[in-house]
Design a protein around this motif. Structure first.
Motif, PDB file in Angstrom:
ATOM      1  N   GLY A 164       0.756  -1.231   0.001  1.00  0.00           N
ATOM      2  CA  GLY A 164       0.079  -0.105   0.101  1.00  0.00           C
ATOM      3  C   GLY A 164       0.769   1.249  -0.219  1.00  0.00           C
ATOM      4  O   GLY A 164       0.592   2.195  -0.641  1.00  0.00           O
ATOM      5  N   ALA A 165       1.860   1.226   0.769  1.00  0.00           N
ATOM      6  CA  ALA A 165       3.027   2.395   0.964  1.00  0.00           C
ATOM      7  C   ALA A 165       3.583   2.592  -0.471  1.00  0.00           C
ATOM      8  O   ALA A 165       3.792   3.679  -0.884  1.00  0.00           O
ATOM      9  CB  ALA A 165       3.956   2.181   2.031  1.00  0.00           C
ATOM     10  N   ARG A 166       3.719   1.565  -1.214  1.00  0.00           N
ATOM     11  CA  ARG A 166       4.391   1.695  -2.648  1.00  0.00           C
ATOM     12  C   ARG A 166       3.422   2.014  -3.615  1.00  0.00           C
ATOM     13  O   ARG A 166       3.896   3.031  -4.285  1.00  0.00           O
ATOM     14  CB  ARG A 166       4.945  -0.067  -2.943  1.00  0.00           C
ATOM     15  N   LEU A 167       2.348   1.668  -3.350  1.00  0.00           N
ATOM     16  CA  LEU A 167       1.188   2.056  -4.263  1.00  0.00           C
ATOM     17  C   LEU A 167       0.921   3.544  -4.254  1.00  0.00           C
ATOM     18  O   LEU A 167       0.896   4.336  -5.393  1.00  0.00           O
ATOM     19  CB  LEU A 167       0.057   1.269  -4.054  1.00  0.00           C
ATOM     20  N   ILE A 168       0.694   3.995  -2.950  1.00  0.00           N
ATOM     21  CA  ILE A 168       0.374   5.583  -2.646  1.00  0.00           C
ATOM     22  C   ILE A 168       1.455   6.398  -3.132  1.00  0.00           C
ATOM     23  O   ILE A 168       1.115   7.752  -3.550  1.00  0.00           O
ATOM     24  CB  ILE A 168      -0.190   5.558  -1.418  1.00  0.00           C
ATOM     25  N   ALA A 169       2.854   5.844  -2.812  1.00  0.00           N
ATOM     26  CA  ALA A 169       3.910   6.847  -3.132  1.00  0.00           C
ATOM     27  C   ALA A 169       3.913   6.925  -4.859  1.00  0.00           C
ATOM     28  O   ALA A 169       4.187   7.838  -5.273  1.00  0.00           O
ATOM     29  CB  ALA A 169       5.254   5.878  -2.828  1.00  0.00           C
ATOM     30  N   GLY A 170       3.729   5.671  -5.395  1.00  0.00           N
ATOM     31  CA  GLY A 170       3.696   5.853  -7.041  1.00  0.00           C
ATOM     32  C   GLY A 170       2.593   6.448  -7.419  1.00  0.00           C
ATOM     33  O   GLY A 170       2.750   7.278  -8.562  1.00  0.00           O
ATOM     34  N   LEU A 171       1.404   6.578  -7.054  1.00  0.00           N
ATOM     35  CA  LEU A 171       0.266   7.311  -7.503  1.00  0.00           C
ATOM     36  C   LEU A 171       0.695   9.000  -7.181  1.00  0.00           C
ATOM     37  O   LEU A 171       0.169   9.558  -7.858  1.00  0.00           O
ATOM     38  CB  LEU A 171      -1.059   6.959  -6.857  1.00  0.00           C
ATOM     39  N   ARG A 172       1.393   9.046  -6.079  1.00  0.00           N
ATOM     40  CA  ARG A 172       1.616  10.639  -5.732  1.00  0.00           C
ATOM     41  C   ARG A 172       2.706  11.171  -6.891  1.00  0.00           C
ATOM     42  O   ARG A 172       2.472  12.041  -7.321  1.00  0.00           O
ATOM     43  CB  ARG A 172       1.952  10.693  -4.167  1.00  0.00           C
ATOM     44  N   GLU A 173       3.663  10.195  -7.118  1.00  0.00           N
ATOM     45  CA  GLU A 173       4.617  10.593  -8.146  1.00  0.00           C
ATOM     46  C   GLU A 173       3.744  10.913  -9.479  1.00  0.00           C
ATOM     47  O   GLU A 173       4.185  11.939 -10.107  1.00  0.00           O
ATOM     48  CB  GLU A 173       5.651   9.375  -8.224  1.00  0.00           C
ATOM     49  N   ALA A 174       2.956  10.025  -9.772  1.00  0.00           N
ATOM     50  CA  ALA A 174       2.283  10.032 -10.949  1.00  0.00           C
ATOM     51  C   ALA A 174       1.250  11.368 -11.074  1.00  0.00           C
ATOM     52  O   ALA A 174       1.058  11.777 -12.159  1.00  0.00           O
ATOM     53  CB  ALA A 174       1.361   8.894 -11.279  1.00  0.00           C
ATOM     54  N   ALA A 175       1.019  11.570  -9.928  1.00  0.00           N
ATOM     55  CA  ALA A 175       0.157  12.905  -9.855  1.00  0.00           C
ATOM     56  C   ALA A 175       0.855  14.257 -10.104  1.00  0.00           C
ATOM     57  O   ALA A 175       0.142  15.281 -10.227  1.00  0.00           O
ATOM     58  CB  ALA A 175      -0.895  12.835  -8.477  1.00  0.00           C
ATOM     59  N   ALA A 176       2.175  14.097  -9.546  1.00  0.00           N
ATOM     60  CA  ALA A 176       2.792  15.326  -9.482  1.00  0.00           C
ATOM     61  C   ALA A 176       2.896  16.193 -10.863  1.00  0.00           C
ATOM     62  O   ALA A 176       3.064  15.541 -11.730  1.00  0.00           O
ATOM     63  CB  ALA A 176       4.392  15.128  -9.108  1.00  0.00           C
ATOM     64  N   GLY A 177       2.496  17.412 -10.781  1.00  0.00           N
ATOM     65  CA  GLY A 177       2.444  18.381 -11.672  1.00  0.00           C
ATOM     66  C   GLY A 177       0.934  18.260 -12.699  1.00  0.00           C
ATOM     67  O   GLY A 177       0.975  18.792 -13.735  1.00  0.00           O
ATOM     68  N   ARG A 178       0.151  17.227 -12.163  1.00  0.00           N
ATOM     69  CA  ARG A 178      -1.013  16.996 -13.023  1.00  0.00           C
ATOM     70  C   ARG A 178      -2.243  17.821 -12.124  1.00  0.00           C
ATOM     71  O   ARG A 178      -2.520  17.250 -11.128  1.00  0.00           O
ATOM     72  CB  ARG A 178      -1.422  15.425 -13.179  1.00  0.00           C
ATOM     73  N   LEU A 179      -2.662  18.986 -12.602  1.00  0.00           N
ATOM     74  CA  LEU A 179      -3.570  19.611 -11.852  1.00  0.00           C
ATOM     75  C   LEU A 179      -5.026  18.907 -11.980  1.00  0.00           C
ATOM     76  O   LEU A 179      -5.769  18.973 -11.097  1.00  0.00           O
ATOM     77  CB  LEU A 179      -3.728  20.864 -12.539  1.00  0.00           C
ATOM     78  N   GLU A 180      -4.948  17.874 -12.853  1.00  0.00           N
ATOM     79  CA  GLU A 180      -6.398  16.995 -12.857  1.00  0.00           C
ATOM     80  C   GLU A 180      -6.462  16.037 -11.700  1.00  0.00           C
ATOM     81  O   GLU A 180      -7.529  15.585 -11.257  1.00  0.00           O
ATOM     82  CB  GLU A 180      -6.534  16.213 -14.093  1.00  0.00           C
ATOM     83  N   ILE A 181      -5.476  15.918 -11.003  1.00  0.00           N
ATOM     84  CA  ILE A 181      -5.511  15.123  -9.772  1.00  0.00           C
ATOM     85  C   ILE A 181      -5.424  15.840  -8.586  1.00  0.00           C
ATOM     86  O   ILE A 181      -4.158  16.744  -8.117  1.00  0.00           O
ATOM     87  CB  ILE A 181      -4.299  14.092  -9.822  1.00  0.00           C
ATOM     88  N   GLY A 182      -6.405  16.164  -7.896  1.00  0.00           N
ATOM     89  CA  GLY A 182      -6.445  17.129  -6.779  1.00  0.00           C
ATOM     90  C   GLY A 182      -5.996  16.392  -5.432  1.00  0.00           C
ATOM     91  O   GLY A 182      -5.583  17.064  -4.573  1.00  0.00           O
ATOM     92  N   ASP A 183      -5.949  15.117  -5.056  1.00  0.00           N
ATOM     93  CA  ASP A 183      -5.650  14.628  -4.034  1.00  0.00           C
ATOM     94  C   ASP A 183      -5.416  12.917  -4.285  1.00  0.00           C
ATOM     95  O   ASP A 183      -6.213  12.321  -5.134  1.00  0.00           O
ATOM     96  CB  ASP A 183      -6.750  14.396  -2.996  1.00  0.00           C
ATOM     97  N   VAL A 184      -4.491  12.272  -3.466  1.00  0.00           N
ATOM     98  CA  VAL A 184      -4.117  11.026  -3.456  1.00  0.00           C
ATOM     99  C   VAL A 184      -4.225  10.684  -2.147  1.00  0.00           C
ATOM    100  O   VAL A 184      -3.351  11.287  -1.275  1.00  0.00           O
ATOM    101  CB  VAL A 184      -2.928  10.648  -4.172  1.00  0.00           C
ATOM    102  N   ARG A 185      -5.111   9.610  -1.822  1.00  0.00           N
ATOM    103  CA  ARG A 185      -5.394   9.175  -0.309  1.00  0.00           C
ATOM    104  C   ARG A 185      -5.524   8.092  -0.072  1.00  0.00           C
ATOM    105  O   ARG A 185      -6.033   7.439  -1.222  1.00  0.00           O
ATOM    106  CB  ARG A 185      -5.954  10.235   0.205  1.00  0.00           C
ATOM    107  N   GLY A 186      -5.520   7.558   1.115  1.00  0.00           N
ATOM    108  CA  GLY A 186      -5.944   6.139   1.517  1.00  0.00           C
ATOM    109  C   GLY A 186      -5.103   5.477   2.526  1.00  0.00           C
ATOM    110  O   GLY A 186      -4.315   6.206   3.064  1.00  0.00           O
ATOM    111  N   LEU A 187      -5.352   4.075   2.563  1.00  0.00           N
ATOM    112  CA  LEU A 187      -4.764   3.564   3.921  1.00  0.00           C
ATOM    113  C   LEU A 187      -4.393   1.975   3.414  1.00  0.00           C
ATOM    114  O   LEU A 187      -5.361   1.487   2.927  1.00  0.00           O
ATOM    115  CB  LEU A 187      -5.679   3.449   5.051  1.00  0.00           C
ATOM    116  N   GLY A 188      -3.259   1.626   3.492  1.00  0.00           N
ATOM    117  CA  GLY A 188      -2.665   0.271   3.077  1.00  0.00           C
ATOM    118  C   GLY A 188      -3.180   0.011   1.602  1.00  0.00           C
ATOM    119  O   GLY A 188      -2.977   1.043   0.926  1.00  0.00           O
ATOM    120  N   LEU A 189      -4.017  -1.045   1.347  1.00  0.00           N
ATOM    121  CA  LEU A 189      -4.159  -1.173   0.002  1.00  0.00           C
ATOM    122  C   LEU A 189      -5.719  -0.876  -0.385  1.00  0.00           C
ATOM    123  O   LEU A 189      -6.496  -1.537  -0.915  1.00  0.00           O
ATOM    124  CB  LEU A 189      -4.160  -2.700  -0.231  1.00  0.00           C
ATOM    125  N   MET A 190      -5.854   0.387  -0.099  1.00  0.00           N
ATOM    126  CA  MET A 190      -7.129   1.073  -0.003  1.00  0.00           C
ATOM    127  C   MET A 190      -6.923   2.534  -0.637  1.00  0.00           C
ATOM    128  O   MET A 190      -7.006   3.492   0.191  1.00  0.00           O
ATOM    129  CB  MET A 190      -7.986   1.021   1.087  1.00  0.00           C
TER     130      MET A 190
END
Ligand code: PMP
Length: 420
Positions: free
Chosen positions: A325-351
């Motif tokens: 889950g930590a790996r996934l959320i870190a990757g999603l945050r990286e993918a969201a960086a600089g993309r104004l279309e993604i306002g928030d990346v959040r969750g806990l574990g594999l959710m």
């Protein structure tokens, strides 16, 4: 020829023929990375050999025992085994088949145990689709529209959804607790209030985690007013968030104990099974026969649940959920960086989830839908959620590996490029 009802809304065009681990295969043999897990159900992955074996063996000796007529060993063993993972004190269990049924069972029990009617729910929560559960559900108006009059005695208080309000967590929590007190002072008499019912992480409502101070505030108010605290762990339970129960993120060493815990989905790896757990002192306030059901605690489902608990322990899936889950959320945050279309990346574990917004920061359902479809067409199955359907969630089986997380993140980036 009869058809499948058009009342169903299909999230993907896939016709699944087979499942194995985190993969589904269609009839042509095309492989999909399943980051939906049947809406958070296939905790041990599709068709885990230990679960398949347990279910097959049980089906060969007893399929249906009917627990108000005869008892059976899988039911007794599962009850004992759940004692190892349930919070201390929740030592009495009642089984049913789905999350909605278990939610209804919890609310019925709360009313019987307290002799009070009111249930306080939190805005954005999903508790099910049956008529009682629909009255408790506020994750989207589509689950309530046209159904009224719904069950009375339900009051809605704000959830500390920081992103939704555009506040930090502290401000959102202060607001939510203040509004709850206001509700209890103006509309929902504490002396009539049976229970506070909360999801530790809003699920269908957009994958919004609660927090420690909010849950502690609910516990304190429940104690002060003689009401019960019910946690709906249908989606957050059984390891999903990187703790066995989602509320444990916010309660440390069980300082905030729920009075009733609701579990379903991941409990039996895909066999229909749900449960509520409460102290015996609460359960015994309802009379024998006040609840029941034909199929609850089905023998094959119980055998599958026991095997699920074994696999979760042996394969250390709760730790894996936290790690991946930590790996996934870190990757999603990286993918969201600089993309104004993604306002928030959040969750806990594999959710975990990404929330899509337009140039003005408003929910962008169309963008979320396009990204989800681009991912599906590339072999990554995803679902949306959130009040406006503008949140794309990832909820893979708990057996997912780092390589599979990376593969999904690769497809996610390609889907973002194609859709935005
Ligand atoms: N509660 C929560 C938190 C859920 O996520 C769900 C299902 N998404 C339910 C209850 C209802 O469960 P079911 O669909 O099995 O009735």
């Amino acid at each position: 020829m009869p058809e499948l009802s058009p009342m169903l809304k299909q999230a993907t065009p896939v016709l699944a023929a087979r499942g194995e681990g985190v993969h589904l295969y269609d009839e042509e043999g095309r492989r999909y990375l399943d980051f939906t897990a049947g809406i958070g159900v296939t905790s041990t992955g599709h068709c885990h050999p230990a679960v398949v074996r347990a279910a097959q063996e049980q089906a060969g000796s007893l399929i249906h025992g009917q627990y108000t007529t005869v008892l059976h060993r899988p039911l007794l063993t599962l009850t004992e085994r759940l004692g190892e993972v349930l919070p201390h004190g929740l030592d009495s269990l009642f089984y049913s088949n789905s999350g909605s049924e278990a939610v209804e069972a919890a609310v019925r029990l709360a009313r019987h145990a307290t002799g009070r009617q009111n249930i306080v729910v939190f805005q954005g929560s999903f508790h099910g689709r049956t008529m009682g559960a629909a009255a408790l559900t506020t994750s989207s108006v589509k689950f309530r529209a046209g159904l009224g009059p719904l069950m009375p005695g339900v009051s809605i208080a704000p959830f500390p959804a920081a992103f939704h309000y555009g506040w930090d967590e502290q401000t959102a929590t202060d607001f939510a607790l203040r509004e709850l007190d206001h509700l209890l002072a103006t509309a929902c008499a504490p002396a009539d209030t049976a229970a506070f019912l909360i999801e530790p992480v809003l699920g269908e409502g957009g994958y919004v985690p609660a927090n420690e101070r909010f849950l502690a505030g609910l516990r304190e108010r429940a104690d002060r007013h003689g009401a019960l605290l019910i946690v709906d762990e249908v989606q957050t339970g059984v390891g999903r968030t990187g703790r066995f129960w989602g509320h444990q993120h916010f309660t440390g060493d069980d300082r905030v104990l729920p009075d009733i815990l609701i579990s379903a989905k991941g409990l039996a790896s895909g066999f229909p099974l749900s449960a509520i757990a409460a102290p015996r002192s609460v359960m015994e306030k309802a009379w024998p026969g006040s609840q029941g059901g034909t199929y609850g605690g089905n023998a094959v489902a119980c055998a599958a649940a026991i095997a699920t608990l074994d696999v979760i322990r042996e394969e250390k899936l709760v730790d894996n959920a936290a790690e991946q889950g930590a790996r996934l959320i870190a990757g999603l945050r990286e993918a969201a960086a600089g993309r104004l279309e993604i306002g928030d990346v959040r969750g806990l574990g594999l959710m975990v989830a990404s929330e899509f917004v337009d140039a003005d920061g408003r929910p962008d359902q169309a963008a979320a839908g396009r990204v989800q479809q681009e991912a599906v067409s590339r072999g990554l199955l995803l679902l949306t959620c959130g009040p406006m359907g503008n949140v794309v969630r990832m909820i893979p089986p708990l057996v997912v590996t780092a390589e599979q997380v990376d593969e999904a993140l690769g497809v996610w980036s390609a889907a973002l490029d194609a859709a935005l």
